[in-house]
Write a protein that holds these residues in place. Structure first.
Motif, short mmCIF file in Angstrom:
data_model
loop_
_atom_site.label_atom_id
_atom_site.label_comp_id
_atom_site.label_asym_id
_atom_site.label_seq_id
_atom_site.Cartn_x
_atom_site.Cartn_y
_atom_site.Cartn_z
N ALA A 251 0.94 -1.13 0.03
CA ALA A 251 -0.12 -0.02 0.04
C ALA A 251 0.88 1.18 0.14
O ALA A 251 0.54 2.22 -0.79
CB ALA A 251 -0.96 0.17 1.47
N ALA A 252 1.93 1.30 0.70
CA ALA A 252 2.76 2.27 0.92
C ALA A 252 3.63 2.49 -0.53
O ALA A 252 3.73 3.62 -1.08
CB ALA A 252 4.06 2.10 1.79
N ALA A 253 3.84 1.30 -1.20
CA ALA A 253 4.55 1.63 -2.57
C ALA A 253 3.56 2.08 -3.50
O ALA A 253 3.98 2.99 -4.33
CB ALA A 253 4.90 0.07 -2.91
N ALA A 254 2.21 1.66 -3.43
CA ALA A 254 1.10 2.24 -4.36
C ALA A 254 0.99 3.70 -4.10
O ALA A 254 0.66 4.65 -4.88
CB ALA A 254 -0.18 1.69 -4.01
N ARG A 255 0.91 4.09 -2.92
CA ARG A 255 0.58 5.46 -2.47
C ARG A 255 1.77 6.38 -3.11
O ARG A 255 1.47 7.55 -3.59
CB ARG A 255 0.75 5.80 -0.91
N SER A 256 3.11 5.96 -3.19
CA SER A 256 4.30 6.72 -3.62
C SER A 256 4.32 6.56 -5.14
O SER A 256 5.16 7.52 -5.73
CB SER A 256 5.44 6.52 -2.84
N ALA A 257 3.78 5.66 -5.76
CA ALA A 257 4.48 5.58 -7.12
C ALA A 257 3.05 5.22 -8.06
O ALA A 257 3.17 5.14 -9.13
CB ALA A 257 5.27 4.32 -7.28
N LEU A 258 1.87 5.03 -7.45
CA LEU A 258 0.73 5.14 -8.51
C LEU A 258 -0.46 6.12 -8.44
O LEU A 258 -0.56 6.84 -7.27
CB LEU A 258 0.08 3.83 -8.29
N PRO A 259 -1.16 6.60 -9.51
CA PRO A 259 -1.95 7.87 -9.21
C PRO A 259 -3.12 7.20 -8.57
O PRO A 259 -4.43 7.19 -9.25
CB PRO A 259 -2.16 7.99 -10.70
N LEU A 260 -3.35 7.30 -7.44
CA LEU A 260 -4.30 6.64 -6.55
C LEU A 260 -5.50 7.38 -6.68
O LEU A 260 -6.71 7.02 -6.53
CB LEU A 260 -4.02 6.71 -5.12
N ASP A 261 -5.51 8.71 -6.90
CA ASP A 261 -6.87 9.54 -7.31
C ASP A 261 -7.50 9.01 -8.39
O ASP A 261 -8.84 9.07 -8.40
CB ASP A 261 -6.51 10.96 -7.50
N ASP A 262 -6.79 8.42 -9.39
CA ASP A 262 -7.39 7.55 -10.53
C ASP A 262 -7.72 6.18 -10.32
O ASP A 262 -8.20 5.58 -11.19
CB ASP A 262 -6.65 7.97 -11.82
N VAL A 263 -7.71 5.78 -9.01
CA VAL A 263 -8.03 4.23 -8.81
C VAL A 263 -9.45 4.28 -8.02
O VAL A 263 -9.76 4.87 -6.98
CB VAL A 263 -6.94 3.66 -7.94
N ASP A 264 -10.55 3.49 -8.69
CA ASP A 264 -11.86 3.56 -8.21
C ASP A 264 -12.05 2.36 -7.17
O ASP A 264 -12.79 2.28 -6.45
CB ASP A 264 -12.84 3.32 -9.50
N ALA A 265 -11.31 1.21 -7.54
CA ALA A 265 -11.39 0.04 -6.76
C ALA A 265 -10.17 -0.91 -6.72
O ALA A 265 -9.31 -0.83 -7.62
CB ALA A 265 -12.78 -0.74 -7.12
N VAL A 266 -10.07 -1.82 -5.83
CA VAL A 266 -9.11 -2.67 -5.62
C VAL A 266 -9.65 -4.40 -5.71
O VAL A 266 -10.61 -4.50 -5.56
CB VAL A 266 -8.27 -2.67 -4.21
N LEU A 267 -8.78 -5.14 -6.54
CA LEU A 267 -9.21 -6.34 -6.74
C LEU A 267 -7.98 -7.44 -6.76
O LEU A 267 -6.99 -6.75 -7.34
CB LEU A 267 -10.26 -6.61 -7.98
N PRO A 268 -8.31 -8.46 -6.44
CA PRO A 268 -7.35 -9.55 -6.62
C PRO A 268 -7.18 -10.38 -7.98
O PRO A 268 -8.29 -10.49 -8.56
CB PRO A 268 -7.40 -10.52 -5.50
N VAL A 269 -6.23 -10.65 -8.32
CA VAL A 269 -5.92 -11.65 -9.58
C VAL A 269 -6.63 -12.85 -8.83
O VAL A 269 -6.43 -13.49 -7.82
CB VAL A 269 -4.52 -12.19 -9.88
N PRO A 270 -7.73 -13.26 -9.68
CA PRO A 270 -8.57 -14.61 -9.15
C PRO A 270 -8.04 -16.01 -9.29
O PRO A 270 -7.07 -16.23 -10.21
CB PRO A 270 -9.89 -14.16 -9.75
N LEU A 271 -8.54 -16.74 -8.17
CA LEU A 271 -8.26 -18.03 -8.13
C LEU A 271 -9.50 -18.84 -8.92
O LEU A 271 -10.56 -18.51 -8.70
CB LEU A 271 -7.97 -18.53 -6.84
N HIS A 272 -9.31 -19.90 -9.63
CA HIS A 272 -10.24 -20.80 -10.11
C HIS A 272 -11.11 -21.19 -8.71
O HIS A 272 -10.57 -21.65 -7.76
CB HIS A 272 -9.73 -22.06 -10.78
N TRP A 273 -12.65 -21.12 -8.80
CA TRP A 273 -13.50 -21.36 -7.77
C TRP A 273 -13.01 -22.88 -7.00
O TRP A 273 -12.91 -23.02 -5.88
CB TRP A 273 -14.61 -21.19 -8.12
N LEU A 274 -12.81 -23.82 -7.89
CA LEU A 274 -12.61 -25.18 -7.23
C LEU A 274 -11.12 -25.15 -6.57
O LEU A 274 -11.07 -25.80 -5.57
CB LEU A 274 -12.48 -26.17 -8.45
N LYS A 275 -10.22 -24.31 -7.08
CA LYS A 275 -8.92 -24.29 -6.57
C LYS A 275 -8.92 -23.73 -5.23
O LYS A 275 -8.32 -23.98 -4.13
CB LYS A 275 -7.98 -23.49 -7.50
N ARG A 276 -9.93 -22.66 -5.26
CA ARG A 276 -9.84 -21.71 -3.97
C ARG A 276 -10.52 -22.76 -2.98
O ARG A 276 -10.28 -22.65 -1.65
CB ARG A 276 -10.88 -20.55 -4.22
#
Ligand SMILES: [Zn+2]
Ligand SMILES: [Zn+2]
Length: 242
Positions: free
Chosen positions: A113-138
């Motif tokens: 999160a600290a790296a995102a604050r210092s290097a990404l345009p967070l004002d332009d980020v509407d939402a956060v999401l993970p790279v998903p796993l297949h439901w069965l693997k999960r």
């Protein structure tokens, strides 16, 4: 409260989460790793590729682009990671992923999160999401490390967590055993996005390690096809460009 704390320290003397070395009493709230382990977590230092965030070595041009971003840029707009996948950073990620060490996961997520604050345009980020796993693997694993990281990051950055915007619709072989080009073929058309939740929005995609970038590329491609405006990528660590 002071007494309870003192008693806990007596029964469970504070120790480094990674190597179990005793920690000094004045380590502060964030100090859950010893000095030596912290020093062995190799940070990605400037100059970094302006697009994918990889540390640049040797010569680079004025645009600060790595060889990959110059030749075959991947589908995400910007990517950043605090560490190289090496030394104690690698050890910490493995302990979190394979031994389910939550406190280590939390430490990783807060640094991300600290790296995102210092290097990404967070004002332009509407939402956060993970790279998903297949439901069965999960279901088989009962644990999805990127989802846990995403929860901590979303709350640290005060952004909504998009839990079902992106799904893995095809069972894929694990990437670790595959070569560079096979990795891209393996995740081709492996994901599906829900247009209603991403159309017109910019999203921050979270994963633990960026290796070839094939998985993140496939996710970003899918999100953009569903109408996402921009896709940023945040991983705990990354391997050097081949
Ligand atoms: Zn240590
Ligand atoms: Zn790059």
């Amino acid at each position: 409260m002071f007494l309870v704390g003192a008693l806990t320290n007596l029964l469970y003397p504070p120790a480094c989460l990674l190597c179990r070395a005793p920690l000094p009493d004045d380590r502060g709230a964030a100090g859950i790793l010893c000095e030596a382990c912290r020093r062995r977590m190799p940070r990605i230092e400037a100059p970094v590729c302006s697009r994918c965030g990889v540390g640049l070595r040797g010569s680079f041009d004025a645009q600060l682009l790595c060889s990959m971003c110059r030749a075959t840029p991947l589908a995400f707009d910007l990517a950043r990671s605090p560490w190289w996948y090496d030394g104690s950073a690698q050890e910490a990620i493995r302990q979190f992923k394979y031994a389910r060490r939550w406190r280590i996961g939390r430490l990783l997520a807060l640094e991300m999160a600290a790296a995102a604050r210092s290097a990404l345009p967070l004002d332009d980020v509407d939402a956060v999401l993970p790279v998903p796993l297949h439901w069965l693997k999960r279901r088989l694993k009962g644990f999805h490390p990127p989802a846990y990281l995403t929860h901590v990051i979303a709350s640290a950055l005060n952004k909504p967590y998009l839990s079902s915007a992106l799904r893995r619709v095809r069972w894929t072989a694990t990437q670790t055993a595959l070569g560079w080009h096979q990795r891209f073929r393996n995740v081709d058309r492996a994901f599906a996005a829900r247009g209603a939740s991403v159309a017109g929005r910019s999203v921050l995609l979270v994963d633990d390690v960026l290796t070839s970038g094939a998985t993140a590329d496939a996710c970003a491609r899918t999100l953009k096809a569903a109408g996402a405006r921009r896709v940023f990528l945040l991983t705990a660590a990354r391997t050097p460009i081949r």
